[in-house]
Motif scaffolding. Structure first.
Motif, PDB file in Angstrom:
ATOM      1  N   THR A  17       0.815  -1.217   0.000  1.00  0.00           N
ATOM      2  CA  THR A  17       0.000   0.000   0.000  1.00  0.00           C
ATOM      3  C   THR A  17       0.846   1.264   0.000  1.00  0.00           C
ATOM      4  O   THR A  17       0.337   2.350  -0.273  1.00  0.00           O
ATOM      5  N   TYR A  72      -5.923  -3.316   1.292  1.00  0.00           N
ATOM      6  CA  TYR A  72      -6.444  -2.888   2.589  1.00  0.00           C
ATOM      7  C   TYR A  72      -7.524  -3.857   3.073  1.00  0.00           C
ATOM      8  O   TYR A  72      -7.524  -4.290   4.225  1.00  0.00           O
ATOM      9  N   TYR A  73      -8.453  -4.177   2.165  1.00  0.00           N
ATOM     10  CA  TYR A  73      -9.606  -5.013   2.530  1.00  0.00           C
ATOM     11  C   TYR A  73      -9.166  -6.408   2.964  1.00  0.00           C
ATOM     12  O   TYR A  73      -9.483  -6.864   4.071  1.00  0.00           O
ATOM     13  N   GLY A  99      -6.156   2.220   5.176  1.00  0.00           N
ATOM     14  CA  GLY A  99      -7.063   2.196   4.035  1.00  0.00           C
ATOM     15  C   GLY A  99      -8.130   3.272   4.114  1.00  0.00           C
ATOM     16  O   GLY A  99      -8.503   3.881   3.104  1.00  0.00           O
ATOM     17  N   LEU A 141     -14.774  -1.095   4.857  1.00  0.00           N
ATOM     18  CA  LEU A 141     -13.570  -0.947   5.678  1.00  0.00           C
ATOM     19  C   LEU A 141     -13.940  -0.542   7.104  1.00  0.00           C
ATOM     20  O   LEU A 141     -13.366  -1.051   8.076  1.00  0.00           O
ATOM     21  N   TYR A 188      -7.114  -0.885  -3.104  1.00  0.00           N
ATOM     22  CA  TYR A 188      -8.220  -1.159  -2.177  1.00  0.00           C
ATOM     23  C   TYR A 188      -8.189  -2.589  -1.643  1.00  0.00           C
ATOM     24  O   TYR A 188      -8.366  -2.825  -0.445  1.00  0.00           O
ATOM     25  N   GLN A 234      -7.414   6.553   2.688  1.00  0.00           N
ATOM     26  CA  GLN A 234      -7.608   6.673   1.240  1.00  0.00           C
ATOM     27  C   GLN A 234      -9.079   6.584   0.857  1.00  0.00           C
ATOM     28  O   GLN A 234      -9.507   7.190  -0.126  1.00  0.00           O
TER      29      GLN A 234
END
Length: 363
Positions: free
Chosen positions: A99, A109-110, A132, A142, A106, A135
């Motif tokens: 990241t 992060y997920y 995350g 999230l 995305y 962003q």
């Protein structure tokens, strides 16, 4: 012909070399223990990799993301729990680097939060999820992952409620998330009067309906929930007024119209649920037939589930619904929502399910 033969020999040689390399690596991995993933120990920071990527940050992030998923999969197959725990610490480092290379990645992060949580590293899961949200601050998924991790693993109810509260204000959030959040908030208000808890839940659903970006299905559900909450609050107010009416005048009101026009209530009685009917019990309690039907259907479903589980365990049907409750096969008491009007719940052995018994009007 010779060129084709040379190509086939070259291809076969490469295939054999690849097979031998894979076999050697498998043997090495089988005995290497912690050395199996030593390359992750020396993974440079995302900033350092950015310099050496020469503008190919996103492809490099993709490659590292795939390798990290393979790493996690192999790690889960580690024989010793201690070894798995030792190797999981590199997961956060990998997702942090990915990241840094591509801050808009995305899925890193997920799934980073998901895998770190599953690996028993909730503090690191929250750290990557918070990164995350820097962003994607309006992403409800999230927020929900973070709230669930904080609530279920860290037992941090304050942090969980904060992110549940932010999730319900995000575009596209399902109505079930608002149900869960409102329920959690109401749990924290158990010492407060029921009417105050209903006021809070009504405010939650009204606030949700202010967002024009919600889908039609969401708005329909929110309007149904709001109507039921407002009906429940009206029932409490009318019941309180009816009991004061009985206490002062020594008789029950002849009708809701008389009660609504008296000094004990003096306000119009709205019908929040289409087709609903409010009825008064002998003790002055006001009951919504629509809410009673909702409660009845939920009770019947709960008892049918308990009956099936009882039969599977005991190999014979129960004698009654009270037996299921007394023996702790269900938390639901077999009391009909309209019990004050003579309705009952019973176990029908012929139909093998819970049924509603209506009062006999002829008696």
């Amino acid at each position: 012909m010779e060129s084709r033969l040379g190509f086939m020999i070259c291809l076969a040689t490469l295939g054999c070399a690849g097979f031998l390399a894979h076999s050697a690596q498998s043997r090495l991995d089988a005995g290497a223990g912690k050395e199996r993933f030593r390359e992750f120990m020396y993974l440079p920071s995302g900033r350092a990799l950015k310099i050496s990527a020469f503008g190919f940050d996103a492809p490099l992030a993709d490659s590292l993301y795939i390798k990290t998923l393979i790493y996690y999969s192999d790690n889960m197959r580690a024989r010793m729990k201690k070894e798995r725990s030792a190797q999981h610490k590199y997961l956060f480092q990998a997702f942090d680097v990915i990241t840094n290379l591509n801050p808009r990645y995305y899925h890193a992060y997920y799934y980073g939060g998901l895998l770190l949580s599953a690996a028993g590293k909730p503090d690191l899961a929250i750290k990557i999820l918070e990164k995350g949200l820097g962003q994607y601050p309006q992403d409800w998924q999230l927020h929900m992952h973070l709230a669930t991790t904080a609530d279920m693993q860290l037992k941090d109810r304050a942090l969980a409620l904060k992110h549940y509260g932010q999730a319900i204000r995000c575009p596209g959030v399902p109505s079930t998330i608002i149900d869960a959040w409102a329920g959690m908030q109401a749990e924290g208000m158990l010492d407060a009067p029921v009417e105050k808890r209903l006021d809070f839940q009504i405010a939650v659903w009204r606030d949700a309906l202010k967002d024009p970006n919600h889908r039609r299905e969401f708005r329909d559900h929110a309007e149904r929930m709001l109507a039921r909450m407002e009906t429940a609050r009206l029932m409490i107010k009318l019941t309180d007024a009816a009991r004061r009416f009985i206490e002062i005048r020594k008789r029950p009101p002849a009708s809701l119209e008389e009660l609504a026009g008296s000094e004990f209530f003096s306000a119009p009685v709205y019908q929040f649920i289409p087709g609903d009917r409010l009825v008064m019990a002998p003790d002055g309690e006001i009951v919504s037939m629509a809410l009673a039907e909702d409660a009845l259907n939920a009770s019947l479903a709960e008892f049918d589930k308990a009956i099936a589980q009882y039969k599977k365990k005991k190999k014979h049907p129960p004698f009654s619904l009270w037996q299921l409750y007394i023996e702790d096969h269900t938390k639901q008491k077999p009391i009909h929502p309209l019990a004050k009007f003579g309705y009952r719940l019973e176990y029908d052995m012929v139909q093998d399910r819970a049924v509603e018994i209506k009062p006999n009007k002829g008696k």
